[in-house]
Design an enzyme around this catalytic site. Structure first.
Site, mmCIF file in Angstrom:
data_model
loop_
_atom_site.group_PDB
_atom_site.id
_atom_site.type_symbol
_atom_site.label_atom_id
_atom_site.label_comp_id
_atom_site.label_asym_id
_atom_site.label_seq_id
_atom_site.Cartn_x
_atom_site.Cartn_y
_atom_site.Cartn_z
ATOM 1 N N GLY A 14 0.768 -1.243 0.000
ATOM 2 C CA GLY A 14 0.000 0.000 0.000
ATOM 3 C C GLY A 14 0.795 1.287 0.000
ATOM 4 N N SER A 15 2.052 1.274 -0.542
ATOM 5 C CA SER A 15 2.808 2.538 -0.515
ATOM 6 C C SER A 15 2.230 3.547 -1.513
ATOM 7 C CB SER A 15 4.300 2.293 -0.765
ATOM 8 O OG SER A 15 4.558 1.961 -2.101
ATOM 9 N N ASN A 16 1.772 3.090 -2.659
ATOM 10 C CA ASN A 16 1.158 4.027 -3.617
ATOM 11 C C ASN A 16 -0.153 4.578 -3.069
ATOM 12 O OD1 ASN A 16 2.618 4.392 -6.314
ATOM 13 N ND2 ASN A 16 2.827 2.185 -5.971
ATOM 14 N N MET A 92 -3.635 -6.650 -7.771
ATOM 15 C CA MET A 92 -2.999 -7.669 -8.603
ATOM 16 C C MET A 92 -3.990 -8.627 -9.282
ATOM 17 S SD MET A 92 -0.112 -6.393 -8.300
ATOM 18 C CE MET A 92 1.125 -7.456 -8.999
ATOM 19 N N ARG A 93 -5.224 -8.192 -9.467
ATOM 20 C CA ARG A 93 -6.185 -9.025 -10.186
ATOM 21 C C ARG A 93 -6.571 -8.369 -11.499
ATOM 22 N NH1 ARG A 93 -8.309 -12.888 -7.171
ATOM 23 N NH2 ARG A 93 -10.090 -13.161 -8.513
ATOM 24 N N ASN A 109 -4.606 2.916 -13.144
ATOM 25 C CA ASN A 109 -3.686 1.880 -12.659
ATOM 26 C C ASN A 109 -2.249 2.381 -12.721
ATOM 27 O OD1 ASN A 109 -2.941 -0.852 -11.891
ATOM 28 N ND2 ASN A 109 -2.217 -1.136 -13.986
ATOM 29 N N HIS A 111 1.566 0.967 -13.169
ATOM 30 C CA HIS A 111 2.286 -0.240 -13.594
ATOM 31 C C HIS A 111 3.796 0.030 -13.553
ATOM 32 C CE1 HIS A 111 2.932 -4.055 -15.510
ATOM 33 N NE2 HIS A 111 3.816 -3.460 -16.297
HETATM 34 C C1 GAR Z 1 3.842 -1.208 -7.313
HETATM 35 O O1 GAR Z 1 5.159 -1.302 -7.742
HETATM 36 C C2 GAR Z 1 2.898 -1.185 -8.499
HETATM 37 O O2 GAR Z 1 3.418 -0.528 -9.611
HETATM 38 C C3 GAR Z 1 2.741 -2.668 -8.773
HETATM 39 O O3 GAR Z 1 2.649 -3.248 -7.503
HETATM 40 C C4 GAR Z 1 3.406 -2.473 -6.578
HETATM 41 C C5 GAR Z 1 2.532 -2.176 -5.387
HETATM 42 O O4 GAR Z 1 3.257 -1.544 -4.391
HETATM 43 N N1 GAR Z 1 1.581 -2.934 -9.567
HETATM 44 C C6 GAR Z 1 1.518 -3.899 -10.483
HETATM 45 O O5 GAR Z 1 2.454 -4.644 -10.724
HETATM 46 C C7 GAR Z 1 0.216 -4.005 -11.219
HETATM 47 N N2 GAR Z 1 0.311 -4.948 -12.278
HETATM 48 P P1 GAR Z 1 2.516 -0.747 -3.254
HETATM 49 O O6 GAR Z 1 1.475 -1.713 -2.660
HETATM 50 O O7 GAR Z 1 3.574 -0.414 -2.263
HETATM 51 O O8 GAR Z 1 1.868 0.458 -3.848
#
Ligand code: GAR
Length: 202
Positions: A14-16, A92-93, A109, A111
């Site tokens: 959940g950092s984003n 991730m779904r 989203n 990526h």
């Molecule tokens: C992030 O790096 C995001 O870009 C990636 O998952 C990570 C989640 O980190 N997303 C994907 O790969 C989507 N296909 P976070 O939970 O710390 O935000």
């Protein structure tokens, strides 16, 4: 301008989600916080949402006969919360046409690669293993394909000689934390105009 309500989908740490939610709380993004939904009970994002005083839900895909029924449950919660924008922040779904149709051009989203290269899971590892010299991250609207929707913003990140997958991922993440909130801010200010594959910032 009416304030938009921003809700989140997240599967992991959940950092984003955290950076975007903080900017909303601090007023840098003029929007209302909606809800957070996770498909994973162990997601740290659920805990963080609680700390922010947000309603958060674990909607377990295993409790539904199919992907659409799972999304129907999520759409009910999102709609009840008055959601204008969904931010998939490490969700991730793969989404089905059902939720995409209900929130057309209203699901963003992040990526961790420069699309259309390295879509799907482990974008950073795919790029690292391929041996590219530049990678990065992409914010895009979600459409029916896998990471194929109209691109809002991208940031390039160099791959250094002594990088590992982890150091590269960390450098990419810093850029994710910059372009995701910026994209959300533009959306909330009605400054993203989608025309076919192109997203114009107005
Ligand atoms: C992030 O790096 C995001 O870009 C990636 O998952 C990570 C989640 O980190 N997303 C994907 O790969 C989507 N296909 P976070 O939970 O710390 O935000």
């Amino acid at each position: 301008m009416n304030k938009k309500t921003v809700s989140f989908l997240a599967s992991g740490r959940g950092s984003n989600f955290t950076v975007v939610a903080k900017k909303i709380i601090e007023g840098d993004i003029k929007a209302r916080l909606g809800i957070l939904i996770s498909d994973k009970e162990s997601a740290k994002a659920l805990e963080i949402a609680g700390d922010f005083g947000m309603k958060s839900y674990h909607v377990n895909p295993r409790n539904y006969p199919g992907r659409q029924e799972h999304e129907e449950a999520m759409v009910r919660l999102l709609t009840d919360a008055g959601t204008d924008l969904i931010v998939a922040a490490g969700y991730m779904r793969i989404m089905t046409p059902y939720i995409i149709g209900r929130f057309r051009n209203r699901i963003i989203n992040i990526h961790p690669a420069l699309l259309p290269s390295f879509p799907g899971v482990h974008g950073q590892k795919q790029a690292f293993d391929y041996g590219v010299k530049v990678s990065g991250c992409t914010v895009h609207f979600i459409d029916e394909g896998t990471d194929t929707g109209p691109i809002i913003m991208q940031a390039a990140v160099p791959v250094l000689e002594d990088d590992t997958e982890d150091t590269l991922s960390a450098r990419i993440l810093r850029e994710e934390h910059r372009i995701l909130p910026e994209s959300v801010r533009l959306f909330c200010e009605d400054r993203l105009k989608v025309s076919g594959r192109k997203v114009k910032i107005i």
